[in-house]
Design a protein around this motif. Structure first.
Motif, PDB file in Angstrom:
ATOM      1  N   MET A 115       1.084  -1.557   0.204  1.00 12.75           N
ATOM      2  CA  MET A 115       0.000   0.074  -0.301  1.00 12.75           C
ATOM      3  C   MET A 115       0.876   1.551   0.161  1.00 12.75           C
ATOM      4  SD  MET A 115      -3.046   0.920  -0.596  1.00 12.75           S
ATOM      5  CE  MET A 115      -3.621   2.662  -0.093  1.00 12.75           C
ATOM      6  N   HIS A 116       2.130   1.150   0.945  1.00 10.54           N
ATOM      7  CA  HIS A 116       2.802   2.162   0.764  1.00 10.54           C
ATOM      8  C   HIS A 116       3.331   2.561  -1.039  1.00 10.54           C
ATOM      9  CE1 HIS A 116       6.250   5.241   1.874  1.00 10.54           C
ATOM     10  NE2 HIS A 116       6.984   3.987   0.885  1.00 10.54           N
ATOM     11  N   GLN A 117       3.556   1.433  -1.382  1.00  9.11           N
ATOM     12  CA  GLN A 117       4.215   1.823  -2.425  1.00  9.11           C
ATOM     13  C   GLN A 117       3.424   2.335  -3.545  1.00  9.11           C
ATOM     14  OE1 GLN A 117       7.236   2.472  -5.025  1.00  9.11           O
ATOM     15  NE2 GLN A 117       8.341   0.349  -4.931  1.00  9.11           N
ATOM     16  N   HIS A 118       1.819   1.616  -3.628  1.00  4.68           N
ATOM     17  CA  HIS A 118       0.519   2.502  -4.474  1.00  4.68           C
ATOM     18  C   HIS A 118       0.608   3.930  -3.542  1.00  4.68           C
ATOM     19  CE1 HIS A 118      -3.465   1.615  -6.136  1.00  4.68           C
ATOM     20  NE2 HIS A 118      -4.201   3.057  -5.414  1.00  4.68           N
ATOM     21  N   LYS A 119       0.873   3.804  -2.652  1.00  4.33           N
ATOM     22  CA  LYS A 119       0.655   5.758  -2.482  1.00  4.33           C
ATOM     23  C   LYS A 119       1.487   6.484  -3.280  1.00  4.33           C
ATOM     24  CE  LYS A 119      -0.624   8.645   1.700  1.00  4.33           C
ATOM     25  NZ  LYS A 119      -0.127   8.628   3.048  1.00  4.33           N
ATOM     26  N   HIS A 120       2.805   5.840  -3.300  1.00  2.68           N
ATOM     27  CA  HIS A 120       4.381   6.506  -3.925  1.00  2.68           C
ATOM     28  C   HIS A 120       3.461   6.272  -5.285  1.00  2.68           C
ATOM     29  CE1 HIS A 120       8.216   7.452  -5.493  1.00  2.68           C
ATOM     30  NE2 HIS A 120       7.892   6.611  -6.424  1.00  2.68           N
ATOM     31  N   TYR A 121       3.482   6.382  -5.359  1.00  5.38           N
ATOM     32  CA  TYR A 121       2.776   5.692  -7.171  1.00  5.38           C
ATOM     33  C   TYR A 121       2.097   6.991  -7.861  1.00  5.38           C
ATOM     34  CZ  TYR A 121       6.099   2.898  -9.099  1.00  5.38           C
ATOM     35  OH  TYR A 121       7.692   2.283  -9.488  1.00  5.38           O
ATOM     36  N   ASN A 122       0.655   6.944  -6.574  1.00  2.29           N
ATOM     37  CA  ASN A 122      -0.535   7.745  -6.854  1.00  2.29           C
ATOM     38  C   ASN A 122       0.004   9.075  -6.690  1.00  2.29           C
ATOM     39  OD1 ASN A 122      -3.098   8.651  -7.090  1.00  2.29           O
ATOM     40  ND2 ASN A 122      -3.040   7.900  -5.229  1.00  2.29           N
ATOM     41  N   ASN A 123       0.387   9.470  -5.976  1.00  2.00           N
ATOM     42  CA  ASN A 123       1.336  10.983  -5.657  1.00  2.00           C
ATOM     43  C   ASN A 123       1.254  11.398  -6.658  1.00  2.00           C
ATOM     44  OD1 ASN A 123      -0.276  11.443  -3.387  1.00  2.00           O
ATOM     45  ND2 ASN A 123       1.769  10.047  -1.651  1.00  2.00           N
ATOM     46  N   LEU A 124       3.011  10.106  -6.712  1.00  2.00           N
ATOM     47  CA  LEU A 124       4.012  10.799  -8.514  1.00  2.00           C
ATOM     48  C   LEU A 124       3.023  10.994  -9.716  1.00  2.00           C
ATOM     49  CD1 LEU A 124       7.407   9.187  -9.036  1.00  2.00           C
ATOM     50  CD2 LEU A 124       5.639   9.308 -11.339  1.00  2.00           C
ATOM     51  N   LEU A 125       2.489  10.392  -9.258  1.00  3.81           N
ATOM     52  CA  LEU A 125       1.239  10.463 -11.638  1.00  3.81           C
ATOM     53  C   LEU A 125       0.109  11.364 -11.202  1.00  3.81           C
ATOM     54  CD1 LEU A 125       0.659   6.420 -11.452  1.00  3.81           C
ATOM     55  CD2 LEU A 125       1.862   7.929 -13.018  1.00  3.81           C
ATOM     56  N   ASN A 126      -0.071  11.929  -9.723  1.00  2.92           N
ATOM     57  CA  ASN A 126      -1.047  12.603  -9.527  1.00  2.92           C
ATOM     58  C   ASN A 126       0.107  14.476 -10.247  1.00  2.92           C
ATOM     59  OD1 ASN A 126      -2.883  11.514  -9.133  1.00  2.92           O
ATOM     60  ND2 ASN A 126      -3.050  11.649  -6.522  1.00  2.92           N
ATOM     61  N   ARG A 219     -13.274  -7.069  -8.020  1.00  2.00           N
ATOM     62  CA  ARG A 219     -13.493  -5.304  -7.850  1.00  2.00           C
ATOM     63  C   ARG A 219     -12.084  -5.116  -7.730  1.00  2.00           C
ATOM     64  NH1 ARG A 219     -13.131  -1.033  -4.729  1.00  2.00           N
ATOM     65  NH2 ARG A 219     -15.262   0.271  -4.394  1.00  2.00           N
ATOM     66  N   LYS A 220     -12.249  -4.137  -9.301  1.00  2.00           N
ATOM     67  CA  LYS A 220     -10.746  -3.317  -9.196  1.00  2.00           C
ATOM     68  C   LYS A 220     -11.569  -1.381  -8.855  1.00  2.00           C
ATOM     69  CE  LYS A 220     -10.588  -4.687 -13.467  1.00  2.00           C
ATOM     70  NZ  LYS A 220     -10.574  -4.897 -15.100  1.00  2.00           N
ATOM     71  N   ASP A 221     -10.045  -0.604  -8.338  1.00  2.00           N
ATOM     72  CA  ASP A 221     -10.471   0.544  -8.586  1.00  2.00           C
ATOM     73  C   ASP A 221      -9.101   0.789  -8.691  1.00  2.00           C
ATOM     74  OD1 ASP A 221     -10.761   3.031  -7.069  1.00  2.00           O
ATOM     75  OD2 ASP A 221     -10.641   2.295  -4.973  1.00  2.00           O
ATOM     76  N   ARG A 222      -9.586   1.785 -10.086  1.00  2.00           N
ATOM     77  CA  ARG A 222      -8.715   1.321 -10.622  1.00  2.00           C
ATOM     78  C   ARG A 222      -8.460   3.369 -11.107  1.00  2.00           C
ATOM     79  NH1 ARG A 222      -7.765  -1.771 -16.245  1.00  2.00           N
ATOM     80  NH2 ARG A 222      -7.190  -3.164 -14.506  1.00  2.00           N
ATOM     81  N   LEU A 223      -6.707   3.849 -10.409  1.00  2.56           N
ATOM     82  CA  LEU A 223      -6.704   5.082 -11.385  1.00  2.56           C
ATOM     83  C   LEU A 223      -6.053   5.443 -12.752  1.00  2.56           C
ATOM     84  CD1 LEU A 223      -5.065   6.077  -7.855  1.00  2.56           C
ATOM     85  CD2 LEU A 223      -7.829   6.711  -8.516  1.00  2.56           C
ATOM     86  N   ASP A 233      -2.157   2.284 -15.529  1.00  3.63           N
ATOM     87  CA  ASP A 233      -3.445   2.724 -14.786  1.00  3.63           C
ATOM     88  C   ASP A 233      -2.714   2.049 -13.075  1.00  3.63           C
ATOM     89  OD1 ASP A 233      -5.611   1.912 -16.646  1.00  3.63           O
ATOM     90  OD2 ASP A 233      -4.873   0.411 -17.309  1.00  3.63           O
ATOM     91  N   LEU A 234      -3.249   2.288 -12.508  1.00  4.54           N
ATOM     92  CA  LEU A 234      -2.881   1.960 -11.002  1.00  4.54           C
ATOM     93  C   LEU A 234      -4.151   1.647 -10.260  1.00  4.54           C
ATOM     94  CD1 LEU A 234      -0.852   1.691  -8.685  1.00  4.54           C
ATOM     95  CD2 LEU A 234      -1.363   4.113  -8.327  1.00  4.54           C
ATOM     96  N   THR A 235      -3.687   0.579 -10.050  1.00  3.61           N
ATOM     97  CA  THR A 235      -5.608  -0.393  -9.685  1.00  3.61           C
ATOM     98  C   THR A 235      -5.045  -1.590  -8.254  1.00  3.61           C
ATOM     99  OG1 THR A 235      -5.243  -1.007 -12.126  1.00  3.61           O
ATOM    100  CG2 THR A 235      -6.965  -2.220  -9.907  1.00  3.61           C
ATOM    101  N   HIS A 251      -2.212  -4.605  -5.311  1.00  5.42           N
ATOM    102  CA  HIS A 251      -1.680  -3.388  -5.596  1.00  5.42           C
ATOM    103  C   HIS A 251      -1.114  -3.558  -6.713  1.00  5.42           C
ATOM    104  CE1 HIS A 251      -3.469  -2.288  -1.714  1.00  5.42           C
ATOM    105  NE2 HIS A 251      -4.378  -1.761  -1.696  1.00  5.42           N
ATOM    106  N   GLU A 252      -1.421  -2.861  -8.297  1.00 10.10           N
ATOM    107  CA  GLU A 252      -0.843  -2.930  -9.276  1.00 10.10           C
ATOM    108  C   GLU A 252      -0.347  -1.828 -10.014  1.00 10.10           C
ATOM    109  OE1 GLU A 252      -1.704  -7.765 -10.596  1.00 10.10           O
ATOM    110  OE2 GLU A 252      -3.051  -6.388 -11.092  1.00 10.10           O
ATOM    111  N   LEU A 253       0.647  -1.845 -11.063  1.00  6.57           N
ATOM    112  CA  LEU A 253       0.562  -0.850 -11.919  1.00  6.57           C
ATOM    113  C   LEU A 253       1.485  -1.219 -13.228  1.00  6.57           C
ATOM    114  CD1 LEU A 253       1.044   2.215 -12.377  1.00  6.57           C
ATOM    115  CD2 LEU A 253       3.759   1.890 -11.021  1.00  6.57           C
ATOM    116  N   GLU A 254       0.940  -1.352 -14.448  1.00  9.10           N
ATOM    117  CA  GLU A 254       1.158  -1.528 -15.014  1.00  9.10           C
ATOM    118  C   GLU A 254       0.620  -0.244 -16.483  1.00  9.10           C
ATOM    119  OE1 GLU A 254      -2.274  -4.704 -15.878  1.00  9.10           O
ATOM    120  OE2 GLU A 254      -3.696  -3.312 -16.634  1.00  9.10           O
ATOM    121  N   ILE A 255       1.501  -0.041 -17.680  1.00  5.95           N
ATOM    122  CA  ILE A 255       1.271   0.661 -19.133  1.00  5.95           C
ATOM    123  C   ILE A 255       0.911  -0.542 -19.916  1.00  5.95           C
ATOM    124  CG2 ILE A 255       3.753   0.446 -18.677  1.00  5.95           C
ATOM    125  CD1 ILE A 255       3.378   3.262 -20.274  1.00  5.95           C
TER     126      ILE A 255
END
Length: 306
Positions: A115-126, A219-223, A233-235, A251-255
């Motif tokens: 979850m920490h890594q997920h938040k890191h990428y969320n902040n970076l992409l935002n 269930r996919k909560d996808r940014l 996609d950060l999911t 939590h997954e990250l893909e392009i």
């Protein structure tokens, strides 16, 4: 009789410095040790990047040898960690990012991040999305969409692949019903980074809606961030196998390359001498930017993988 000394030879003249020599180069600050402008190579061109070409060749081969059936080709890169049989991160005697020959090293790819890594990428992409909308940015801005999706999987008798039905969570509207056929994977090991990555090529075949009970629900909560021809996609994925089973959260990250039709059309004329240089090079340009984007995501990873 006095001895006369023979005359000394005149001092040798110093060679004149020519205007095209490096000794005449001066930068605006007057630094004579500054490096002059250099050619890309002795041929004046930059040698082909073998790393990107290897990935482009792999994807092109998967596309051109795919099964003869209707469907969309999916090309994606997932960020994760390569692990050996003990569960530790893979360790190989290489110094830099390396493509592994398929099926030669016993390892598995794990795309789940903390979850920490997920938040890191969320902040970076935002942050990247916000700065991309500034007027002085040279490239098109990133766009953003927050999706809530439900995947249900149905077994098919006599077949390994399951049918996936994707619905919008709120409306229940079916977005797609398809069977995914795996064509091939390439694992990329990145010893200098906190993460590795994997390139996957799949064929998504549309099928009728299945009957019976689903064997798995996700269930996919996808940014979802989009930029030019790519989606990032950060999911957060919550999976359940039965109503009473405890849910599993990953939590997954893909392009992904966004347009399958563009991928197929550029692959069809790759290297074709009968079309323009721009057309026959378009596929490699598409893959080059795809690889660059994946590398940037990997290089911005930090500690926190599961």
């Amino acid at each position: 009789m006095s001895r006369r000394n023979s005359p000394s030879p005149p001092p040798a003249k110093r060679a004149k410095r020519t205007m095209d020599g490096p000794s005449n180069f001066e930068n605006p600050n007057g630094n004579h040790n500054a490096l002059p402008p250099l050619s890309l190579s002795i041929l004046g061109v930059e040698p082909l990047d073998e790393f990107i070409k290897e990935i482009a060749d792999f994807i092109h081969h998967m596309i051109m040898t795919r099964p003869n059936m209707p469907g969309q080709v999916e090309v994606e890169a997932k960020i994760g960690v390569l692990r050996d049989l003990s569960g530790s991160r893979l360790s190989l005697p290489v110094l830099v990012e390396t493509i592994l020959v398929p099926d030669t090293i016993e390892c598995r790819f794990e795309s789940n991040m903390s979850m920490h890594q997920h938040k890191h990428y969320n902040n970076l992409l935002n942050n990247l999305m916000n700065t991309s909308h500034q007027s002085n940015r040279p490239s098109p801005p990133l766009e953003y969409n927050h999706l809530h999706l439900i995947d249900t999987f149905y077994p098919v008798e006599g077949q390994r692949q399951k049918v996936r039905v994707t619905r919008e969570e709120q409306s229940g509207k079916v977005q797609e019903c398809m069977k995914k056929i795996r064509l091939g994977d390439l694992n990329i090991y990145s010893p200098k980074r906190a993460a590795d990555w994997r390139v996957s090529v799949n064929l998504e075949v549309p099928v009728p809606h299945p009957v019976g009970s689903a064997s798995l629900t996700r269930r996919k909560d996808r940014l979802s961030y989009s930029h030019e021809e790519y989606k990032i996609d950060l999911t957060q994925v919550t999976s359940t196998t039965s109503p009473n089973a405890p849910p599993q959260v990953i939590h997954e990250l893909e392009i992904e390359i966004a347009r399958s039709e563009l991928l197929l059309s550029t692959a069809a004329v790759r290297g074709d001498p009968n079309v323009s240089e721009q057309e026959r090079s378009a596929f490699d340009e598409l893959i080059r930017a795809f690889v660059n984007n994946a590398r940037i995501l990997v290089r911005n990873s930090n500690d926190g993988w599961q």
